[in-house]
Structure formats: C-alpha cells, structure tokens
Design a protein around this motif. Structure first.
Motif, PDB file in Angstrom:
ATOM      1  N   PHE A  66       2.022  -3.702   0.286  1.00  0.00           N
ATOM      2  CA  PHE A  66       1.053  -2.736  -0.744  1.00  0.00           C
ATOM      3  C   PHE A  66      -0.216  -3.611  -1.165  1.00  0.00           C
ATOM      4  N   GLY A  67      -0.214  -4.725  -1.626  1.00  0.00           N
ATOM      5  CA  GLY A  67      -1.322  -5.529  -1.920  1.00  0.00           C
ATOM      6  C   GLY A  67      -2.230  -5.717  -0.930  1.00  0.00           C
ATOM      7  N   ALA A  68      -1.666  -6.261   0.394  1.00  0.00           N
ATOM      8  CA  ALA A  68      -2.585  -6.281   1.583  1.00  0.00           C
ATOM      9  C   ALA A  68      -3.074  -5.321   1.941  1.00  0.00           C
ATOM     10  N   PHE A  69      -2.601  -4.200   2.341  1.00  0.00           N
ATOM     11  CA  PHE A  69      -3.206  -2.791   2.922  1.00  0.00           C
ATOM     12  C   PHE A  69      -4.079  -2.088   1.782  1.00  0.00           C
ATOM     13  N   PHE A  70      -3.613  -2.154   0.503  1.00  0.00           N
ATOM     14  CA  PHE A  70      -4.515  -1.512  -0.356  1.00  0.00           C
ATOM     15  C   PHE A  70      -5.959  -2.460  -0.443  1.00  0.00           C
TER      16      PHE A  70
END
Length: 312
Positions: A66-70
C-alpha cells in the motif's frame, strides 16, 4: 499493545510513500498528504485483514504494498522530474552513501522484530517468523551482491542496490513469515526478492522514468513495491498447498479462511493495489489543488532547514 503496533505500521506506510516524493514536496504538503493517506490506509487495512481475513503478519500487503503504490501514484500525479540543475542535488555523496549503509545494517538486524511484532509472545508463529525472516534476509543479501555486479555495466557493486535490495527479503517473506515454508523456501524467497529488487533499480526504475515520467526519489518501487507483490503471491501459493498435517498446531489461526485462504490472499493483493493507486493519485491531486507545488529549491535542505554554509 496490538493497537500500538498497528499505529507503528501505519506510520511506516506513510514513511514508505514519502520516499517517492522526498525532495519534491514541502513539509506542510507532506503532512496533509500523510493525513489523507491514513484514511485510505485504515480503510484498506480493515477490508483486507479484518473482512477478507488476509494473512499478512509482516505487512507485505497492508504496509509495503500500500505504501509503495500509494506513493508511486502520488509521484506520477505530482509530476516533478528533476531539472539539470537539480540532478546534482538529488545524487548521493560518499558521506550520504556511508550513513545510508549504516542505516541498512540497523534495518537488517531489526527486520525480524518488525515482521514478528504482531505474533503472540512465545508461540510457534513467533518462532517461525523470526527464523523465516532471518533466512530470507541472509539469502537476499547474498543474491543482491551477485545481481548488483551482474547487472552493472561496469561490473561493480552499486550503493543503492546494497543499501536497499539487501532488505527486500524481509519484505518478500512478510506475508508468509508465520507459515511453514521450510528453510529452503525462506532462502528461495529471499534470493528472489534480492534479485527482483536489484533488477528494479537497474532496469525497471530507469525505464518507467523515461517512458511515463515516473520519478521515484528513493526507489521505493524496488524495495517495497515489486518484493511486496512477490510476497503476496508466495503467501497465496503456500496457503493453497498448506495442510494441517504439515506440522501446524495452530492451523486455524494461521489460515483463518481455511482452504479458501489462497483466494483471499490474491483478492487482498488486487484490492490493495487498486486502493493504493487510486487513493494515491486522488490525494496528490487534492494537495496540489489546495497547496500549489512550489517551484525551485528541489532536493536542497536549505529551503526548509538551517544548514552549515558548505552543506546545502
């Protein structure tokens, strides 16, 4: 205690996203973006882990993916690619590389604690998480050094690879860390994670920046993005073949959805990717509308910090 750990995981998610934007976004803009991200992170966390019953003890899906693709979606919408004048400020120095490597050592040492934090103290799951993470990190570190030199045009080790890809095994094994994956399985996952992360730094990241203008300041896609997808797929495969006769005394707690767990793992991965990409793009657009991005001064600490005269 679990709520405190969940809060730390949420903070880590924002930190991961920040890596895509650092040098291109002001502190106030990042604060607003982080607050907005928390809303969608909490939504996704509740849907995937609580409603779908996704197994993700080390946060491969809920945190890293989630953190990466956000962050990547936000960076694409933000749309700032370094100018010729800013490229020298963005690049690392011998001092920054050295300090980053020290940070890598600390992360490497404490990563098993991160993956194992949600496990109940003294349980078989806690032991499995620790062993699987250590083995995965060891294999990842070895594979990274080999692949870094192999993929380098000069056949030398690349500092960004060693600073980041040596940790990718911890990300890749996170979702399956509390499962019985055998020592060879943990080693294989770590080695694949290291190779995939190094390939990202050497091949995927330059390609995406040249083709679609996706500028990822810290290479978040390589340490957190691609390895998290590997980790989600691995967890689904392991869950699909898992049987109580494999040696599980805690089968129902490890696989709350039973023989449907593999499908739930894949559904959680797809939902997280879609939520992260859509919310990242939306939140970056909102922040840009409320606080128009500032021009100039990118990748220079002097714009927001008091610094020594020779270090700006």
């Amino acid at each position: 205690m679990f709520d405190l750990i969940s809060g730390h995981f949420a903070a880590a998610t924002i930190l991961i996203s920040f890596g895509c934007l650092i040098g291109k976004i002001s502190p106030v803009q990042m604060c607003l973006l982080g607050l907005l991200e928390l809303l969608f992170y909490t939504f996704n966390f509740g849907i995937t882990l609580k409603w779908l019953g996704v197994v993700d003890i080390g946060g491969s899906i809920a945190v890293h993916m989630f953190g990466a693709f956000f962050g990547l979606a936000a960076a694409l919408v933000w749309g700032h690619t370094p100018t010729k004048e800013e490229e020298s400020d963005e690049s690392s120095t011998a001092t920054s590389d050295t300090f980053s490597l020290i940070g890598t050592v600390f992360l490497w040492i404490f990563w098993p604690s991160f993956n194992g934090a949600p496990a109940a103290h003294g349980t078989a799951q806690q032991m499995r998480v620790t062993i699987n993470t250590v083995l995965s990190l060891a294999a990842c570190c070895t594979a990274t050094f080999f692949s870094s030199r192999f993929l380098s045009k000069s056949h030398k080790f690349g500092p960004p690879d060693i600073q980041n890809a040596t940790l990718a095994g911890g990300v890749a094994v996170g979702a399956a860390a509390n499962m019985i994956i055998k020592p060879w399985g943990a080693l294989a996952i770590g080695a694949l994670g290291g190779i995939l992360s190094t390939w990202g730094f050497r091949v995927a990241q330059p390609f995406l920046q040249n083709k679609i203008g996706l500028h990822d300041t810290c290479g978040v896609q390589n340490l957190h993005g691609w390895p998290s997808i590997l980790g989600a797929i691995v967890s689904a495969v392991v869950a699909g073949f898992a049987k109580e006769s494999d040696g599980y005394k805690d089968f129902d707690s490890v696989f709350p959805e039973g023989n449907r767990q593999a499908g739930h793992q894949m559904a959680g991965m797809v939902l997280t990717l879609l939520t992260a990409l859509a919310s990242g793009a939306l939140c970056a657009f909102i922040v840009k509308m409320i606080m128009p991005k500032e021009i100039g001064g990118g990748f220079r600490d002097v714009k927001y910090w008091e610094v020594a005269d020779k270090v700006v």
